[in-house]
Design an enzyme around this catalytic site. Sequence first.
Site, PDB file in Angstrom:
ATOM      1  N   ASP A 283      42.613  36.652  43.705  1.00 51.46           N
ATOM      2  CA  ASP A 283      41.516  36.773  42.987  1.00 51.46           C
ATOM      3  C   ASP A 283      40.406  35.889  44.044  1.00 51.46           C
ATOM      4  OD1 ASP A 283      40.840  35.996  39.611  1.00 51.46           O
ATOM      5  OD2 ASP A 283      39.616  36.468  41.309  1.00 51.46           O
TER       6      ASP A 283
HETATM    7  C1  GLC Z   1      36.659  36.332  39.466  1.00 44.92           C
HETATM    8  C2  GLC Z   1      37.356  36.899  38.374  1.00 44.92           C
HETATM    9  C3  GLC Z   1      37.989  38.230  38.525  1.00 44.92           C
HETATM   10  C4  GLC Z   1      37.047  39.039  39.186  1.00 44.92           C
HETATM   11  C5  GLC Z   1      36.908  38.651  40.769  1.00 44.92           C
HETATM   12  C6  GLC Z   1      35.854  39.583  41.233  1.00 44.92           C
HETATM   13  O1  GLC Z   1      36.370  35.180  39.856  1.00 44.92           O
HETATM   14  O2  GLC Z   1      38.339  35.742  38.204  1.00 44.92           O
HETATM   15  O3  GLC Z   1      38.456  38.577  37.193  1.00 44.92           O
HETATM   16  O4  GLC Z   1      37.614  40.477  39.141  1.00 44.92           O
HETATM   17  O5  GLC Z   1      36.383  37.275  40.633  1.00 44.92           O
HETATM   18  O6  GLC Z   1      34.402  39.257  40.798  1.00 44.92           O
END
Ligand code: GLC
Length: 743
Positions: A283
Amino acid sequence: MQKFLTLICLVALLTACSKENQTNRVDSRIDSLINVMTLEEKVGQLSLYTSDWDVTGPTMRQGYKEDIKKGRVGAIFNAFTAKYTRELQEMAVKETRLHIPLIFGYDVIHGHRTIFPIPLGAAASWDMEAIEKSDRIAAEEASAEGLHWAFSPMLDIARDPRWGRIAEGAGEDTYLGSRIAEARVRGLQGKGVGELNSVMACVKHFAAYGAAQAGRDYHTVDMSDRMFREVYLPPYAAAIKAGAATVMSSFNEFDGVPASGSKYLMTDLLRGELKFNGFVVSDYTSIMEMIPHGVVADTASAAALALEAGVDMDMQAGFYEEALGKLVKKGTINEQLINTSVRRILKKKFELGLFDDPYRYSDVEREKNTVMKLEFLEAARDVARKSIVLLKNGQLPRQEKLLLPLSKEVKQLAVIGPLADARKEMIGSWSAAGDWKKSVTLLEGIKAAVSPKTNVLFARGCNISDDSTTYFAEAVRVADKADVVVLALGEGAWMTGEAASRASLALPGVQQKLVEEIAKTGKPIVVVLMNGRPLTINWIAGHIPAILETWFLGTQAGNAIADVLFGDFNPSGKLPVTFPRSVGQIPIFYNMKNTGRPMDRNNKYTSKYLDEENEPLYPFGFGLSYTTFEYGAIKLLKEHITTQDELTVLCKVTNTGTRAGEEVVQLYVRDLIGSVTRPVKELKKFQKITLQPGESREVSFTLSIQDLAFYRSNMSFGTEPGDFHVFIGGNSRDTKAAKFVLD
Ligand code: GLC
């Protein structure tokens, strides 16, 4: 006939062989490519950076275009449209030595341009076809705008409505969440990765992110492996079994190890047990965040821990880019580890057809002919209607008729409240490339629905979350003029989603005061709730005759709510999450354990509160209709079964009202005695049926032995003989019951 069968077998054999040959061909192309890649070029494939077209996390990446040209990035997210993805792809293909194309990813969570209800709302439809269709349309639009990869579905079970991301998932239940997981993967990936109108799905957030302590986002997750495997794991597993192409590691620690550094999660469980064969992306900077988590001290250690755990791609931290090459040269990590991750990522690029044509998804013509087509908007309205939950529909004093549905001929209709004309809020959180300016507000939906003779009045009454009562007087004046008031209350779209936990579940700002002021006028009031989480609307539940839970319904919100308000659509939604009476009850969910001292109001020494009920305000699975349904006694075709049997369970459901309606018939099971304690109820089946007025149908369910299996005291998964109860009803509380024995 024999010849026909032989032909069928031959075709099947040839197809299998051709698929195998194709896989072999791709594998050998990947081998050849890896053999000529430098270490730096390999590491470049393992980084994912955001463009500056959207902000979805705490850091931005200046110079991402330079990264592309230098081969320092394998995928870009938050960049879309056919034009822009083609521009970036040309940089990668034309300016790098090996011309390796980029993957483009984006948070397409509930629609891309045409926005559907937030996932918690769509879950309330209990309609797998509708949910699959919404993601099919999302994939059509996203792939037409150059995207290959949706960071969706979010499958985190959530039992704590303080957590803002409860809005983004399927609610509290494992079985419902697993069926929705399958539907969303089918919708996004369609006929398969590589189809021009499909995108790769991304199972997130692995794992158990929704169990953050105190409902505080990013907080510690700590639970037994049993709880994890019984409650939180199955939806992720269902999505992987449905063929999800990628998985995203979560921010939270799990059993003391941050998920992005957990070999147990990312390799032993994900690849060993679940046989996942795609690639894992971290993430947003979650690899870097292992430093504040306190399991590593520096960039190199974080990069090594994540790669060895099984995280193939580093989202936004830049730690793989900075450290992996050096770690290989120092002999700290084996280059084979990098080759394995590079192979997984290249394999998806080949499957997407990007090596044959890097620009195949970046087609301006196709984009123009695809995005926000009328049929997509109609589908959005349909899914939105199906997501609405009728929580209450009462009679007015001295009136037989129930308040809802309203008449379109009403003379003076007041639409009041901070969500009544709040265009920006309709598409909710995580609304991707959705254009809020194209959403239909509740006020607009009502105006479009009523007769020309109806005079629609409007007053905001108050803002969503500040403490100004300046507009109260005007709202009361407007209500006084009306024959009926529609009062739109709730949260701002930004009050749920990421980094949006709340310690209170009350209506924000002065909305509670507003509803009490409007109620003093004595006018008939319908409260329309717009929110991303359960709210403690106890006073409203006790004083207002009609309540619609409408979540954030997306582009067609206003029209969908009007369809239900005026009876053009009979509401059929059911809550996918429990509504507490108070925050003090949290965590509260229907499938709880019985405890050794189950609640008894007449016995002090039992499990209860001095100052609150145990029961929720509204239970899981609850939702009313404009008609009524009656459930007959449950019939079991057998009362004793063995582990070789299936059990057919029948229940007659009758529409005892005056109009057609849909009912979600829910089947729950309780295992009365186990080698470990078992929940008092567990959803195991459901069917959404339509019945005409007066019509009865004998609904039939088949329970398999698998449905009765659980993680026993020795953590083996299976059944145990003994007594079982089966419950059937229109929610998790009001059910018919029967018993059977597993010998
Ligand atoms: C964010 C979220 C995740 C998302 C990613 C890209 O922090 O936790 O769900 O897909 O970053 O935007």
